[in-house]
Design a protein around this motif. Structure first.
Motif, PDB file in Angstrom:
ATOM      1  N   VAL A 439      -4.846  11.557 -24.096  1.00  0.00           N
ATOM      2  CA  VAL A 439      -3.800  12.633 -24.349  1.00  0.00           C
ATOM      3  C   VAL A 439      -2.389  12.053 -24.633  1.00  0.00           C
ATOM      4  O   VAL A 439      -1.667  12.504 -25.535  1.00  0.00           O
ATOM      5  N   GLU A 440      -1.949  10.894 -24.063  1.00  0.00           N
ATOM      6  CA  GLU A 440      -0.829  10.605 -23.990  1.00  0.00           C
ATOM      7  C   GLU A 440      -0.574   9.401 -25.119  1.00  0.00           C
ATOM      8  O   GLU A 440       0.637   9.228 -25.426  1.00  0.00           O
ATOM      9  N   ARG A 441      -1.519   9.156 -25.629  1.00  0.00           N
ATOM     10  CA  ARG A 441      -1.302   7.895 -26.774  1.00  0.00           C
ATOM     11  C   ARG A 441      -0.197   8.552 -27.968  1.00  0.00           C
ATOM     12  O   ARG A 441      -0.543   9.504 -28.298  1.00  0.00           O
ATOM     13  N   GLY A 442       0.671   7.759 -27.968  1.00  0.00           N
ATOM     14  CA  GLY A 442       1.492   8.236 -29.328  1.00  0.00           C
ATOM     15  C   GLY A 442       2.806   9.037 -28.665  1.00  0.00           C
ATOM     16  O   GLY A 442       3.816   9.233 -29.186  1.00  0.00           O
ATOM     17  N   SER A 443       2.956   9.345 -27.523  1.00  0.00           N
ATOM     18  CA  SER A 443       3.915   9.701 -26.495  1.00  0.00           C
ATOM     19  C   SER A 443       4.946   8.732 -26.504  1.00  0.00           C
ATOM     20  O   SER A 443       4.584   7.829 -26.051  1.00  0.00           O
ATOM     21  N   SER A 444       6.190   9.606 -26.473  1.00  0.00           N
ATOM     22  CA  SER A 444       7.275   8.740 -26.086  1.00  0.00           C
ATOM     23  C   SER A 444       7.904   9.035 -24.726  1.00  0.00           C
ATOM     24  O   SER A 444       8.678   8.227 -24.317  1.00  0.00           O
ATOM     25  N   HIS A 445       7.411   9.778 -24.120  1.00  0.00           N
ATOM     26  CA  HIS A 445       7.690  10.039 -22.755  1.00  0.00           C
ATOM     27  C   HIS A 445       7.225   8.861 -21.712  1.00  0.00           C
ATOM     28  O   HIS A 445       6.538   8.430 -21.938  1.00  0.00           O
ATOM     29  N   PRO A 446       8.168   8.282 -21.039  1.00  0.00           N
ATOM     30  CA  PRO A 446       7.923   7.089 -20.261  1.00  0.00           C
ATOM     31  C   PRO A 446       6.744   7.376 -19.079  1.00  0.00           C
ATOM     32  O   PRO A 446       6.048   6.237 -19.250  1.00  0.00           O
ATOM     33  N   LEU A 447       6.374   8.317 -18.750  1.00  0.00           N
ATOM     34  CA  LEU A 447       5.189   8.603 -17.882  1.00  0.00           C
ATOM     35  C   LEU A 447       3.968   8.412 -18.851  1.00  0.00           C
ATOM     36  O   LEU A 447       3.130   7.801 -18.130  1.00  0.00           O
ATOM     37  N   GLY A 448       4.122   9.060 -19.774  1.00  0.00           N
ATOM     38  CA  GLY A 448       2.789   8.783 -20.702  1.00  0.00           C
ATOM     39  C   GLY A 448       2.704   7.271 -21.076  1.00  0.00           C
ATOM     40  O   GLY A 448       1.468   6.928 -21.069  1.00  0.00           O
ATOM     41  N   ALA A 449       3.763   6.764 -21.552  1.00  0.00           N
ATOM     42  CA  ALA A 449       3.871   5.321 -22.061  1.00  0.00           C
ATOM     43  C   ALA A 449       3.130   4.459 -20.882  1.00  0.00           C
ATOM     44  O   ALA A 449       2.365   3.511 -20.978  1.00  0.00           O
ATOM     45  N   ALA A 450       3.538   4.753 -19.603  1.00  0.00           N
ATOM     46  CA  ALA A 450       3.133   4.051 -18.560  1.00  0.00           C
ATOM     47  C   ALA A 450       1.451   4.202 -18.290  1.00  0.00           C
ATOM     48  O   ALA A 450       0.731   3.210 -18.040  1.00  0.00           O
TER      49      ALA A 450
END
Length: 711
Positions: A439-450
């Motif tokens: 779901v978070e892949r490609g997200s620029s949000h720090p939590l998603g990237a983590a």
């Protein structure tokens, strides 16, 4: 009408603070000359001159008259690194003016000895000739200095003492004194050259040529010809010619020459490369981001040079003291000559002899150089270890620090969130984490990237999301996977979509009480699990703080983050934490601690700028970034908390060295003064009270180059 121009010269033979004072005083007397900056540690002179009033030739002639050699450094190796153009090569000692004086006075002394041995009746005339001929260049410098505003120079004291010794029939000792003075000056030059070796070592880190790629062709070009945007190839074993970004290749790079970090750092496309770092194995293609004159090494050199040229508070005090010290010492010498014969009828010859010895002992060189020699060595030693200090004042203050205030984010912590806890509600941990990452892949949000980074670190296969994720700001990100719609969102959003049991709520509260951010992973209306994240302390933070405590320094954390997170980090690191501080509140906290003693502020150099400026010493974290080099009073290129303790320890070692040097200089002079007044010290030994002390002081200062932090 000619406009005022900036002029920079390298001045050979300028090896101590007294030399710099003579040149500065001489330049001040020239019409149309301003903004004079003399740096003896670098043998450099810079000024602004109105050529209608004073020509460059007149400036060079004045410097030559003082006994120094002005050199045009254009085209030197250093000119490709920064704009303080100067020649960095060192000539052999025997080819220098000081070396030639040693050889000349030595030959004259041996000739006089040979003549006196063959024909004893000619002894006095032979030694007189040796003394006066050897004294000629010294006397010229003495009178040139007096005419230029420096009447109490060491050359003047030497000339008076040597001529006086000849006048009272002590020609043999006068010749020996002239020779020993020449030897002492040569040794000062050699020692000063060693102190400058740190800068030369930094310059030598950067190769003189680089492999520049243009299309399919590769050519070897001078490093100063490389422009921003050029592509260079760095082969295994090669040094990086300038700062850049890796665009192709994977390798490990030894950055120890730049940051002091001994462990090789992995590099891949997108990684930064610093000038002077050494490529270990794979070939790298690097896009240049800074020219040779503006790269990390050049800026470090420039900063260290400026720092060595600035005067520390103790050095300024010694300078003021020496202005009074020398005239007082000359008055004392005159009293030694006059008082005993006039008051008690003592022998004139004896007391003139002793007065001349006092005159030699009075030379202030060792005292004047005691502080700047230690400061220069301390600054160079720190630079070689990735500890950059912008000046002697900051280096002195660091040793007196009582409290160190740390920012949290990016200073005590890594600066980005990491996955700390995973709570599985349904399915397996691997499945839940992989779906969250999808779901978070490609997200620029720090939590998603983590979350994505943690999944990749574990080597899990991330499922394919169809159509990309749909973000609901502040609530959740949702994507359609093969198994259905999966959301990663806040606990509040999850509670709106489905029921959360009391047990899960308590678990969420427990994690949040530890300063962690909790996200809920759900599929449809079914909860899969919880992921907790937090900006964790740096791996070396705890050890770095322990080293500070071992030095007796109090550490606190000042942060704008929420109290819960600050308390959790503070508790983990064992230090006091003050949270939710706006910039004004941070400044007030700094001021309060500052009233109890000097305080250092450690931050990333960007959002902490006001607090860094308000503290006694501002220390910027950052591995070679612009901020680390250009913000605050000191910078830690190793980017480690332990570097703060190392800075303080280096400062304390430097302060200790300064007081040792002052004790050596004044102690040796005091001993020789007493022995001279009692008639024990001959003239040739009296000169050792200054030249010998100068060499000892410089040698003691050079010990700082081998400084090692002991925790």
């Amino acid at each position: 009408m000619a406009a005022a121009i900036s002029l920079k010269l390298r001045v050979e033979g300028m090896d101590c603070g007294a030399c710099a004072v003579k040149i500065e005083n001489a330049m001040k007397r020239l019409p149309g000359v301003s903004d004079i900056d003399v740096n003896y540690s670098l043998q450099s002179l810079s000024l602004v001159v109105d050529e209608d009033r004073t020509s460059r030739h007149a400036i060079e002639a004045k410097i030559k008259a003082l006994g120094y050699a002005p050199v045009d450094p254009s085209g030197s190796i250093a000119s490709s690194l920064h704009d303080d153009n100067r020649d960095v090569t060192e000539s052999a000692w025997w080819s220098s003016s000081k070396g030639r004086l040693v050889i000349g006075t030595g030959v004259l002394l041996m000739l006089a000895f040979a003549i006196s041995d063959v024909e004893p009746t000619w002894s006095n005339r032979a030694y007189t000739a040796a003394a006066l001929i050897g004294l000629l260049p010294i006397g010229r410098r003495a009178f040139a200095g007096a005419a230029s505003g420096t009447p109490f120079s060491i050359e003047m004291l030497m000339s008076i003492a040597a001529i006086g010794a000849v006048a009272i029939g002590a020609a043999e000792e006068a010749a020996v004194v002239v020779f020993l003075f020449a030897v002492g000056e040569l040794l000062e030059g050699v020692a000063a050259g060693r102190a400058r070796a740190g800068i030369k070592a930094l310059i030598d880190l950067v190769p003189r040529t680089a492999l520049r790629q243009s299309g399919s062709s590769v050519e070897t070009v001078p490093v100063e010809d490389i422009l921003v945007g050029d592509t260079v190839i760095i082969r295994p074993g090669d040094r990086a010619p300038s700062d850049g970004t890796v665009i192709e290749g994977i390798s490990e790079v030894n950055e120890a020459p730049v940051t002091g970090e001994s462990v090789p750092v992995g590099k891949e496309p997108g990684s930064k490369i610093y000038a002077g770092s050494i490529n270990a194995n794979g070939e790298l293609r690097v896009e240049i981001t800074r020219t040779a004159a503006d790269n990390t090494i050049a800026r470090i050199i420039h900063m260290v040079e400026e720092a060595q040229g600035s005067k520390a508070p103790t050095a300024r005090f010694i300078d003021r003291f020496s202005r009074w010290y020398t005239p007082i010492a000359m008055t004392l010498s005159a009293l030694v000559v006059l008082v005993p014969p006039l008051l008690i009828g003592a022998d004139w010859f004896t007391w003139i002899y002793r007065g001349l010895a006092v005159l030699l002992i009075a030379c202030p060189c060792a005292l004047v150089i005691s502080t700047p020699a230690a400061i220069a060595s301390g600054l160079a030693s720190g630079a070689r270890r990735g500890l950059l200090v912008k000046g002697g004042a900051a280096l002195e203050t660091l040793g007196k620090i009582k409290t160190v205030a740390f920012d949290k984010t990016g200073t005590l912590t890594s600066g980005h969130p990491l996955v700390t806890d995973i709570v599985v509600i349904a399915g397996t941990e691997a499945e839940m984490l992989a779906k969250a990452a999808a779901v978070e892949r490609g997200s620029s949000h720090p939590l998603g990237a983590a979350i994505v980074a943690e999944t990749e670190r574990r080597g899990l296969n991330i499922p394919q999301a169809f159509g990309g994720g749909i973000a609901t700001p502040g609530k959740a990100v949702t994507a359609r996977l093969k198994s259905g719609f999966v959301s990663v969102g806040s606990p509040r959003h999850a509670a709106e979509q489905s029921d959360i049991s009391d047990e899960i709520k308590k678990r969420i509260e427990a994690l949040e009480s530890q300063g962690k951010t909790v996200v809920v992973v759900s599929e449809g209306k079914h909860l899969l699990g919880l992921v907790a994240l937090r900006d964790e302390p740096r791996p070396d933070a705890s050890d770095g703080l322990a080293k500070l405590r071992a030095l007796g320094v109090h550490a606190i954390m000042l942060t704008g983050d929420n109290a819960r997170t600050a308390a959790a980090i503070g508790s983990a690191l064992g230090l006091e934490a003050r949270a939710e501080l706006l910039p004004d509140a941070k400044l007030a906290a700094i001021a309060a601690y500052k009233s109890d003693g000097p305080i250092a502020m450690v931050g990333d150099g960007i959002n902490d700028a006001p607090a860094l400026a308000a503290s006694s010493v501002g220390i910027a974290m950052g591995g070679g970034t612009d901020v680390a080099l250009e913000t605050s009073d000191a910078a830690l290129l190793k980017n480690r908390v332990a570097g703060v303790a190392e800075l303080i320890a280096l400062s304390r070692a430097t302060l200790s060295n300064i007081w040792q040097n002052i004790a050596l200089a004044l102690g040796l002079k005091s001993v020789f003064l007493v022995t001279t007044l009692f008639g024990v010290t001959p003239l040739w030994m009296a000169i050792l009270a200054d030249t010998g002390a100068t060499v000892l002081v410089t040698a003691n200062a050079l010990r700082l180059l081998r400084f090692e932090f002991k925790s």
